[in-house]
Enzyme design. Structure first.
Site, PDB file in Angstrom:
ATOM      1  N   ASN A  10      77.811 -27.242 -14.028  1.00  0.00           N
ATOM      2  CA  ASN A  10      77.235 -26.474 -15.133  1.00  0.00           C
ATOM      3  C   ASN A  10      77.468 -27.254 -16.423  1.00  0.00           C
ATOM      4  O   ASN A  10      78.593 -27.333 -16.910  1.00  0.00           O
ATOM      5  CB  ASN A  10      77.935 -25.094 -15.177  1.00  0.00           C
ATOM      6  CG  ASN A  10      77.515 -24.275 -16.376  1.00  0.00           C
ATOM      7  OD1 ASN A  10      76.537 -24.586 -17.053  1.00  0.00           O
ATOM      8  ND2 ASN A  10      78.263 -23.215 -16.641  1.00  0.00           N
ATOM      9  N   TRP A  11      76.388 -27.818 -16.961  1.00  0.00           N
ATOM     10  CA  TRP A  11      76.538 -28.692 -18.134  1.00  0.00           C
ATOM     11  C   TRP A  11      76.460 -27.932 -19.455  1.00  0.00           C
ATOM     12  O   TRP A  11      76.582 -28.531 -20.515  1.00  0.00           O
ATOM     13  CB  TRP A  11      75.503 -29.822 -18.080  1.00  0.00           C
ATOM     14  CG  TRP A  11      75.818 -30.837 -17.016  1.00  0.00           C
ATOM     15  CD1 TRP A  11      76.959 -30.898 -16.256  1.00  0.00           C
ATOM     16  CD2 TRP A  11      75.004 -31.934 -16.587  1.00  0.00           C
ATOM     17  NE1 TRP A  11      76.907 -31.962 -15.399  1.00  0.00           N
ATOM     18  CE2 TRP A  11      75.716 -32.615 -15.576  1.00  0.00           C
ATOM     19  CE3 TRP A  11      73.745 -32.407 -16.964  1.00  0.00           C
ATOM     20  CZ2 TRP A  11      75.203 -33.752 -14.946  1.00  0.00           C
ATOM     21  CZ3 TRP A  11      73.234 -33.531 -16.329  1.00  0.00           C
ATOM     22  CH2 TRP A  11      73.962 -34.188 -15.333  1.00  0.00           C
ATOM     23  N   LYS A  12      76.199 -26.644 -19.394  1.00  0.00           N
ATOM     24  CA  LYS A  12      76.195 -25.809 -20.605  1.00  0.00           C
ATOM     25  C   LYS A  12      75.301 -26.460 -21.668  1.00  0.00           C
ATOM     26  O   LYS A  12      74.299 -27.074 -21.316  1.00  0.00           O
ATOM     27  CB  LYS A  12      77.638 -25.573 -21.066  1.00  0.00           C
ATOM     28  CG  LYS A  12      78.525 -25.084 -19.896  1.00  0.00           C
ATOM     29  CD  LYS A  12      79.918 -24.701 -20.284  1.00  0.00           C
ATOM     30  CE  LYS A  12      80.696 -24.256 -19.040  1.00  0.00           C
ATOM     31  NZ  LYS A  12      82.029 -23.771 -19.335  1.00  0.00           N
ATOM     32  N   HIS A  99      77.189 -15.856 -16.420  1.00  0.00           N
ATOM     33  CA  HIS A  99      78.369 -16.643 -16.812  1.00  0.00           C
ATOM     34  C   HIS A  99      79.112 -15.908 -17.927  1.00  0.00           C
ATOM     35  O   HIS A  99      78.487 -15.295 -18.790  1.00  0.00           O
ATOM     36  CB  HIS A  99      77.931 -18.039 -17.268  1.00  0.00           C
ATOM     37  CG  HIS A  99      79.081 -18.978 -17.427  1.00  0.00           C
ATOM     38  ND1 HIS A  99      79.921 -18.938 -18.514  1.00  0.00           N
ATOM     39  CD2 HIS A  99      79.552 -19.965 -16.618  1.00  0.00           C
ATOM     40  CE1 HIS A  99      80.855 -19.871 -18.365  1.00  0.00           C
ATOM     41  NE2 HIS A  99      80.646 -20.506 -17.229  1.00  0.00           N
ATOM     42  N   GLU A 149      85.163 -16.867 -11.551  1.00  0.00           N
ATOM     43  CA  GLU A 149      85.572 -17.697 -12.686  1.00  0.00           C
ATOM     44  C   GLU A 149      86.377 -16.857 -13.669  1.00  0.00           C
ATOM     45  O   GLU A 149      85.796 -16.229 -14.569  1.00  0.00           O
ATOM     46  CB  GLU A 149      84.338 -18.245 -13.408  1.00  0.00           C
ATOM     47  CG  GLU A 149      83.512 -19.209 -12.611  1.00  0.00           C
ATOM     48  CD  GLU A 149      82.826 -20.211 -13.532  1.00  0.00           C
ATOM     49  OE1 GLU A 149      82.954 -21.414 -13.270  1.00  0.00           O
ATOM     50  OE2 GLU A 149      82.190 -19.788 -14.508  1.00  0.00           O
ATOM     51  N   GLY A 155      87.513 -23.999 -19.042  1.00  0.00           N
ATOM     52  CA  GLY A 155      87.638 -24.996 -20.100  1.00  0.00           C
ATOM     53  C   GLY A 155      89.036 -25.123 -20.682  1.00  0.00           C
ATOM     54  O   GLY A 155      89.212 -25.702 -21.756  1.00  0.00           O
TER      55      GLY A 155
HETATM   56  P1  PGA Z   1      85.290 -25.695 -16.655  1.00  0.00           P
HETATM   57  O1  PGA Z   1      84.029 -24.703 -16.740  1.00  0.00           O
HETATM   58  O2  PGA Z   1      85.196 -26.431 -15.355  1.00  0.00           O
HETATM   59  O3  PGA Z   1      85.136 -26.600 -17.851  1.00  0.00           O
HETATM   60  O4  PGA Z   1      86.512 -24.858 -16.738  1.00  0.00           O
HETATM   61  C1  PGA Z   1      83.643 -23.969 -15.609  1.00  0.00           C
HETATM   62  C2  PGA Z   1      82.485 -23.073 -15.960  1.00  0.00           C
HETATM   63  O5  PGA Z   1      82.439 -22.522 -17.058  1.00  0.00           O
HETATM   64  O6  PGA Z   1      81.560 -22.874 -15.135  1.00  0.00           O
END
Ligand code: PGA
Length: 223
Positions: A10-12, A99, A149, A155
């Site tokens: 997931n590159w957001k 998400h 998650e 993050g």
């Molecule tokens: P992260 O993000 O791997 O940077 O913790 C995961 C996500 O938000 O899908």
């Protein structure tokens, strides 16, 4: 689904199209290091980079499918700014829905997420519904994959423990035995081996550690 371990990146809101294509070029150079037979790779770039990604993947025959990071709850029509599932389906096979960043920043409700999931599934996308804990409702209509998650792990470099992930998966699985279960939240090259043997785990949703092809390949190499 199948028995392959899923790696969903997931590159957001990261990477413009040129940067996105560079990632695919880099991946192509490194892919021979990895046994991909037992893995399924799904990348979710920004909407704007999806058509160019699709073309690159087709032309270079990369073993990658695309996901969108969100999807409209509406069908095609007068919905300014929305991308309908049937439009996404031109390029993508999967849709990430609900998400926690969208729940927080766009105030998406459980009802919105249920509508999006049903619509996406109805139009032919495979749905990846994100849940924050065992209390998050899972849409009964249209959910294919659930990504657990926890917000504290996203993050932060502070992933959940294998024990806790196991107990959340067990709880979800008892109520929804047909769903594919993923873990996401600070999955990184130095933590992934802690998770890969969790019972019921079918793969990962990965943010930060997927942004560099080299680091993504490191994740694959350890599974
Ligand atoms: P992260 O993000 O791997 O940077 O913790 C995961 C996500 O938000 O899908």
């Amino acid at each position: 689904m199948n028995n392959k371990l899923l790696f969903i990146a997931n590159w957001k809101s990261n990477k413009n199209t040129a940067e996105t294509l560079l990632w695919f070029e880099e991946f192509e150079k490194l892919r021979s290091k990895v046994n991909l037979d037992n893995k399924e790779i799904i990348i979710a770039p920004s909407y704007l980079s999806i058509p160019a990604s699709y073309t690159y993947i087709q032309e270079h025959k990369l073993p990658i499918n695309l996901a969108v990071q969100d999807i409209s709850m509406f069908d095609t029509g007068a919905y300014t700014g929305e991308v309908a599932a049937s439009q996404a389906l031109e390029y993508a096979k999967f849709a990430i829905i609900g998400h926690s960043e969208r729940r927080k920043n766009q105030h998406e409700s459980d009802d919105d997420i249920a509508l999006k999931t049903a619509m996406a599934k109805d139009k032919g996308l495979k749905t990846i519904v994100c849940v924050q804990n065992e209390e998050t409702p899972i849409p009964q209509e249209g959910t294919d994959i659930v990504a657990y998650e926890p917000v504290f792990a996203i993050g932060t470099g502070n992933p959940d423990t294998p024990e806790n992930i196991t107990s959340v998966f067990t709880y979800i699985h008892e109520k929804n035995p047909d769903l594919t279960l993923l873990y996401g939240g600070s999955v990184a090259p130095d933590t992934i081996t802690n998770f890969k043997n969790i019972p019921l785990l079918s793969g990962f949703l990965i943010g930060s550690a997927s942004l560099e092809a080299e680091s993504f390949i490191q994740l694959l190499l350890q599974c």
